[in-house]
Design an enzyme around this catalytic site. Structure first.
Site, PDB file in Angstrom:
ATOM      1  N   LYS A  16      -0.901   8.750  -3.953  1.00 18.66           N
ATOM      2  CA  LYS A  16      -0.532   9.335  -2.652  1.00 18.66           C
ATOM      3  C   LYS A  16       0.745   8.687  -2.115  1.00 18.66           C
ATOM      4  O   LYS A  16       1.619   9.367  -1.591  1.00 18.66           O
ATOM      5  CB  LYS A  16      -1.669   9.159  -1.634  1.00 18.66           C
ATOM      6  CG  LYS A  16      -2.951   9.893  -2.010  1.00 18.66           C
ATOM      7  CD  LYS A  16      -3.980   9.850  -0.890  1.00 18.66           C
ATOM      8  CE  LYS A  16      -4.500   8.442  -0.574  1.00 18.66           C
ATOM      9  NZ  LYS A  16      -5.215   7.772  -1.671  1.00 18.66           N
ATOM     10  N   ARG A  95     -10.440   9.935   6.188  1.00 18.53           N
ATOM     11  CA  ARG A  95     -11.068   9.652   4.905  1.00 18.53           C
ATOM     12  C   ARG A  95     -12.564   9.929   4.949  1.00 18.53           C
ATOM     13  O   ARG A  95     -13.234   9.818   3.932  1.00 18.53           O
ATOM     14  CB  ARG A  95     -10.890   8.177   4.619  1.00 18.53           C
ATOM     15  CG  ARG A  95     -10.224   7.843   3.289  1.00 18.53           C
ATOM     16  CD  ARG A  95     -10.046   6.355   3.310  1.00 18.53           C
ATOM     17  NE  ARG A  95      -9.564   5.723   2.145  1.00 18.53           N
ATOM     18  CZ  ARG A  95      -8.303   5.341   1.944  1.00 18.53           C
ATOM     19  NH1 ARG A  95      -7.358   5.675   2.786  1.00 18.53           N
ATOM     20  NH2 ARG A  95      -7.991   4.634   0.892  1.00 18.53           N
ATOM     21  N   ARG A 134      -0.177  -2.262 -10.457  1.00 12.19           N
ATOM     22  CA  ARG A 134       0.460  -1.769  -9.224  1.00 12.19           C
ATOM     23  C   ARG A 134       0.897  -2.943  -8.335  1.00 12.19           C
ATOM     24  O   ARG A 134       0.131  -3.860  -8.077  1.00 12.19           O
ATOM     25  CB  ARG A 134      -0.522  -0.875  -8.460  1.00 12.19           C
ATOM     26  CG  ARG A 134      -0.024  -0.497  -7.085  1.00 12.19           C
ATOM     27  CD  ARG A 134      -0.692   0.738  -6.553  1.00 12.19           C
ATOM     28  NE  ARG A 134      -2.012   0.496  -5.993  1.00 12.19           N
ATOM     29  CZ  ARG A 134      -2.694   1.410  -5.318  1.00 12.19           C
ATOM     30  NH1 ARG A 134      -2.214   2.638  -5.181  1.00 12.19           N
ATOM     31  NH2 ARG A 134      -3.883   1.130  -4.827  1.00 12.19           N
ATOM     32  N   ARG A 167      -1.784  -6.164  -4.047  1.00 13.69           N
ATOM     33  CA  ARG A 167      -2.821  -5.926  -3.049  1.00 13.69           C
ATOM     34  C   ARG A 167      -4.093  -6.670  -3.438  1.00 13.69           C
ATOM     35  O   ARG A 167      -4.494  -6.656  -4.598  1.00 13.69           O
ATOM     36  CB  ARG A 167      -3.117  -4.428  -2.958  1.00 13.69           C
ATOM     37  CG  ARG A 167      -2.050  -3.681  -2.227  1.00 13.69           C
ATOM     38  CD  ARG A 167      -2.271  -2.200  -2.254  1.00 13.69           C
ATOM     39  NE  ARG A 167      -3.634  -1.796  -1.915  1.00 13.69           N
ATOM     40  CZ  ARG A 167      -3.959  -0.551  -1.613  1.00 13.69           C
ATOM     41  NH1 ARG A 167      -3.045   0.400  -1.605  1.00 13.69           N
ATOM     42  NH2 ARG A 167      -5.210  -0.230  -1.327  1.00 13.69           N
ATOM     43  N   ARG A 178     -14.078   1.093  -4.483  1.00 15.89           N
ATOM     44  CA  ARG A 178     -13.290   2.005  -3.662  1.00 15.89           C
ATOM     45  C   ARG A 178     -13.361   3.430  -4.215  1.00 15.89           C
ATOM     46  O   ARG A 178     -13.431   4.401  -3.461  1.00 15.89           O
ATOM     47  CB  ARG A 178     -11.836   1.528  -3.590  1.00 15.89           C
ATOM     48  CG  ARG A 178     -11.701   0.253  -2.757  1.00 15.89           C
ATOM     49  CD  ARG A 178     -10.381  -0.454  -2.974  1.00 15.89           C
ATOM     50  NE  ARG A 178      -9.231   0.364  -2.676  1.00 15.89           N
ATOM     51  CZ  ARG A 178      -8.019   0.175  -3.205  1.00 15.89           C
ATOM     52  NH1 ARG A 178      -7.818  -0.809  -4.057  1.00 15.89           N
ATOM     53  NH2 ARG A 178      -7.036   0.965  -2.878  1.00 15.89           N
TER      54      ARG A 178
HETATM   55  P1  AMP Z   1      -5.167   2.654   0.882  1.00 16.23           P
HETATM   56  O1  AMP Z   1      -3.878   1.919   0.962  1.00 16.23           O
HETATM   57  O2  AMP Z   1      -5.079   4.045   1.442  1.00 16.23           O
HETATM   58  O3  AMP Z   1      -5.764   2.632  -0.498  1.00 16.23           O
HETATM   59  O4  AMP Z   1      -6.206   1.864   1.827  1.00 16.23           O
HETATM   60  C1  AMP Z   1      -6.561   0.537   1.563  1.00 16.23           C
HETATM   61  C2  AMP Z   1      -7.821   0.147   2.305  1.00 16.23           C
HETATM   62  O5  AMP Z   1      -7.612   0.293   3.712  1.00 16.23           O
HETATM   63  C3  AMP Z   1      -9.029   1.000   2.002  1.00 16.23           C
HETATM   64  O6  AMP Z   1      -9.722   0.561   0.849  1.00 16.23           O
HETATM   65  C4  AMP Z   1      -9.859   0.788   3.266  1.00 16.23           C
HETATM   66  O7  AMP Z   1     -10.467  -0.496   3.259  1.00 16.23           O
HETATM   67  C5  AMP Z   1      -8.797   0.769   4.340  1.00 16.23           C
HETATM   68  N1  AMP Z   1      -8.516   2.124   4.857  1.00 16.23           N
HETATM   69  C6  AMP Z   1      -7.356   2.840   4.740  1.00 16.23           C
HETATM   70  N2  AMP Z   1      -7.462   4.030   5.353  1.00 16.23           N
HETATM   71  C7  AMP Z   1      -8.707   4.078   5.862  1.00 16.23           C
HETATM   72  C8  AMP Z   1      -9.435   5.038   6.600  1.00 16.23           C
HETATM   73  N3  AMP Z   1      -8.900   6.221   6.934  1.00 16.23           N
HETATM   74  N4  AMP Z   1     -10.708   4.747   6.957  1.00 16.23           N
HETATM   75  C9  AMP Z   1     -11.266   3.565   6.658  1.00 16.23           C
HETATM   76  N5  AMP Z   1     -10.648   2.607   5.958  1.00 16.23           N
HETATM   77  C10 AMP Z   1      -9.374   2.850   5.559  1.00 16.23           C
END
Ligand code: AMP
Length: 224
Positions: A16, A95, A134, A167, A178
């Protein structure tokens, strides 16, 4: 040109962030928010919210819906996106079904509801293979992969030259969790947006296959 209010869905690691960077380069009037970037920036800045949410992110859980909704609404207001003319893209929020309902309520007040939802459909075996390679540039959210999209200078951001970070949640064990959470949440979200007739899927196992489809799709939507 029609305003585009787009949600990009996809499993963690489906690309994304990479697709978002490409969209921003080609469609210069679109802006983007990545919920993960916002959260990581809060953690990095050691704000109160940052302290509260870091454990969720570290162990691969979702941050509670109320915290997420509050953060996102504040960000949408700050950027003055709550109006019918702005074109923007959300990466990573909503999400969950609850988040989707809250977002609709917030956007509905200004008549600026989402008008496109695109899910990136990438084979999860492929995602698992590439995730440990990554690296990200934290301030901008730019994403690199040491195998197929390496930075020009090892471990440095191409644009700023600043160091890249790994990360804390990009390791095999947390990552599987996840993915499992994503697979558990995505069904109701898909159904919700299908019912609204704004849901579209793009399949492919690399950004070179996905991006031309996404770009064509967005161009058509803007033109119509
Ligand atoms: P991402 O960078 O989108 O993979 O997000 C990394 C982490 O941030 C996720 O594994 C969640 O712990 C948290 N996170 C990001 N977006 C959301 C969301 N909309 N709702 C809840 N947790 C989120």
């Amino acid at each position: 040109m029609k305003p585009l209010r787009l949600l990009l869905l996809g499993a963690p690691g489906s690309g994304k962030g990479t697709q978002t960077s490409k969209v921003l380069k080609d469609f210069t009037h679109i802006k983007a928010i990545s919920s993960g970037d916002i959260l990581r920036q809060q953690i990095n800045a050691q704000t109160n919210i940052g302290k509260e949410i870091s454990r969720y992110i570290k162990n691969g859980s979702l941050v509670p819906d109320e915290i997420m909704a509050r953060l996102l609404e504040t960000e949408l207001q700050r950027r003055q996106w709550l109006n019918r003319d702005a074109s923007w893209l959300l990466d990573g929020f909503p999400r969950t079904f609850t988040q989707a309902s809250i977002l609709d309520e917030v956007l509905g007040k200004s008549g600026a509801n989402l008008n496109q939802v695109v899910e990136l459909d990438v084979d999860q075996k492929v995602i698992l293979q590439r995730i440990e390679a990554r690296w990200i540039h934290l301030p901008s959210g730019r994403v690199y992969n040491l195998d197929y999209n390496p930075p020009k200078v090892p471990f440095k951001d191409d644009v700023t030259g600043e160091p890249l970070s790994k990360r804390s949640d990009d390791n095999a064990e947390t990552f599987q969790k996840r993915l499992d959470i994503y697979n558990g949440e995505i069904g109701p979200l898909r159904d919700y947006y299908k019912q609204k007739n704004i849901f579209h899927t793009i399949s492919g196992n690399s950004s070179d296959i996905i991006y031309p489809q996404l770009s064509r799709y967005l161009s058509e939507k803007f033109a119509s």
